[in-house]
Motif scaffolding. Structure first.
Motif, short mmCIF file in Angstrom:
data_model
loop_
_atom_site.label_atom_id
_atom_site.label_comp_id
_atom_site.label_asym_id
_atom_site.label_seq_id
_atom_site.Cartn_x
_atom_site.Cartn_y
_atom_site.Cartn_z
N UNK A 30 0.82 -1.21 0.00
CA UNK A 30 0.00 0.00 0.00
C UNK A 30 0.85 1.26 0.00
N UNK A 31 1.93 1.25 0.78
CA UNK A 31 2.83 2.42 0.78
C UNK A 31 3.46 2.64 -0.58
N UNK A 32 3.92 1.56 -1.21
CA UNK A 32 4.51 1.71 -2.55
C UNK A 32 3.48 2.22 -3.55
N UNK A 33 2.25 1.71 -3.46
CA UNK A 33 1.18 2.21 -4.33
C UNK A 33 0.90 3.68 -4.08
N UNK A 34 0.85 4.08 -2.81
CA UNK A 34 0.61 5.48 -2.47
C UNK A 34 1.76 6.36 -2.98
N UNK A 35 2.99 5.88 -2.86
CA UNK A 35 4.12 6.64 -3.36
C UNK A 35 4.01 6.87 -4.87
N UNK A 36 3.57 5.84 -5.60
CA UNK A 36 3.41 5.99 -7.04
C UNK A 36 2.32 7.00 -7.38
N UNK A 93 3.70 10.41 -6.76
CA UNK A 93 4.66 10.72 -7.82
C UNK A 93 3.95 11.16 -9.09
N UNK A 94 2.93 10.41 -9.51
CA UNK A 94 2.21 10.76 -10.73
C UNK A 94 1.46 12.07 -10.59
N UNK A 95 0.89 12.32 -9.42
CA UNK A 95 0.21 13.60 -9.19
C UNK A 95 1.20 14.76 -9.25
N UNK A 96 2.37 14.58 -8.65
CA UNK A 96 3.38 15.64 -8.69
C UNK A 96 3.79 15.95 -10.12
N UNK A 97 3.99 14.90 -10.92
CA UNK A 97 4.36 15.11 -12.32
C UNK A 97 3.23 15.78 -13.10
N UNK A 98 2.01 15.39 -12.81
CA UNK A 98 0.86 15.94 -13.52
C UNK A 98 0.71 17.44 -13.28
N UNK A 99 0.94 17.89 -12.05
CA UNK A 99 0.81 19.31 -11.75
C UNK A 99 2.11 20.07 -11.98
N UNK A 100 3.17 19.37 -12.37
CA UNK A 100 4.43 20.02 -12.72
C UNK A 100 5.31 20.40 -11.55
N UNK A 101 5.09 19.76 -10.40
CA UNK A 101 5.92 20.07 -9.23
C UNK A 101 7.27 19.35 -9.36
N UNK A 102 8.34 20.03 -8.99
CA UNK A 102 9.66 19.42 -8.99
C UNK A 102 10.40 19.81 -7.71
N UNK A 103 11.36 19.01 -7.36
CA UNK A 103 12.24 19.27 -6.23
C UNK A 103 13.67 19.26 -6.75
N UNK A 104 14.58 19.93 -6.04
CA UNK A 104 15.99 19.77 -6.40
C UNK A 104 16.39 18.30 -6.28
N UNK A 105 17.32 17.88 -7.11
CA UNK A 105 17.70 16.47 -7.16
C UNK A 105 18.09 15.90 -5.80
N UNK A 106 18.93 16.57 -5.00
CA UNK A 106 19.27 16.00 -3.68
C UNK A 106 18.03 15.83 -2.79
N UNK A 107 17.09 16.76 -2.84
CA UNK A 107 15.88 16.64 -2.03
C UNK A 107 15.02 15.48 -2.50
N UNK A 108 14.93 15.29 -3.81
CA UNK A 108 14.13 14.16 -4.32
C UNK A 108 14.79 12.83 -4.00
N UNK A 109 16.12 12.77 -4.05
CA UNK A 109 16.82 11.54 -3.64
C UNK A 109 16.55 11.25 -2.17
N UNK A 125 14.61 8.00 -0.75
CA UNK A 125 15.29 7.11 0.19
C UNK A 125 14.48 6.95 1.47
N UNK A 126 14.00 8.04 2.02
CA UNK A 126 13.21 8.01 3.24
C UNK A 126 11.94 7.17 3.05
N UNK A 127 11.24 7.39 1.94
CA UNK A 127 10.00 6.65 1.69
C UNK A 127 10.27 5.15 1.54
N UNK A 128 11.31 4.80 0.82
CA UNK A 128 11.63 3.38 0.63
C UNK A 128 12.04 2.74 1.95
N UNK A 129 12.83 3.43 2.75
CA UNK A 129 13.26 2.88 4.04
C UNK A 129 12.05 2.64 4.94
N UNK A 130 11.13 3.60 4.98
CA UNK A 130 9.91 3.43 5.80
C UNK A 130 9.10 2.24 5.31
#
Length: 163
Positions: free
Chosen positions: A13-19, A22-38, A42-47
């Motif tokens: 469920x967490x992996x599905x929610x993350x996806x 992610x798709x919503x962020x791309x749809x609305x055009x939101x971006x983060x700096x690369x280090x912040x997105x990494x 990482x935090x989401x996958x570890x959790x």
């Protein structure tokens, strides 16, 4: 596949929610700096992997609380003086314990080296993209295939039957 446990439902469920996020962020055009997105990835996958590894939801809760410092804070020996000077009441009031370990001399350099490998060593997709088909590549793959076929005579249980 992994067993009938709510921890695997949470993990999926967490992996599905993350996806979805992610798709919503791309749809609305939101971006983060690369280090912040990494860091966020990482935090989401570890959790999520806490739930995969935990034997129960209560165990997962315990792990997550420990990871956030709610079960006590473990700090390097070199930082104890600084922490005692600036934050003693905050640490004791919020966590109840302050454990000290002396692993900073070996663990931090090892983590830095591994982080360097992650950043600068090509991943498998990059390595495979560099391979150009030719006779030697075909012969090498054929040899690996023959070795694989020769090893198929050994009995080996499916990985998850070993648990």
């Amino acid at each position: 596949w992994h067993g009938a446990n709510w921890t695997f439902v949470m993990w999926g469920g967490l992996h599905g929610m993350y996806l979805v996020v992610n798709h919503l962020w791309h749809r609305v055009g939101m971006t983060l700096p690369k280090p912040a997105s990494w860091g966020m990835t990482f935090l989401c996958v570890v959790v999520a992997w806490v739930f995969f590894r935990a034997n129960s939801l209560d165990d997962a809760k315990t792990f997550l609380l420990a990871m956030t410092g709610a079960k006590g804070l473990i700090v390097p020996v070199d930082f104890v003086g600084t922490i005692n000077r600036f934050l003693p009441s905050v640490i004791v009031a919020k966590t109840g314990t302050l454990q000290v370990y002396d692993g900073v001399r070996t663990e931090i350099p090892a983590l830095a080296a591994l982080f360097g490998i992650v950043l600068f060593v090509p991943n498998t997709q990059q390595i495979v993209s560099r391979i150009r088909p030719n006779l030697w590549t075909a012969l090498g793959i054929a040899l690996l295939g023959l070795i694989s076929l020769a090893c198929m005579g050994r009995v080996s249980e499916f990985l998850y039957f070993q648990f």
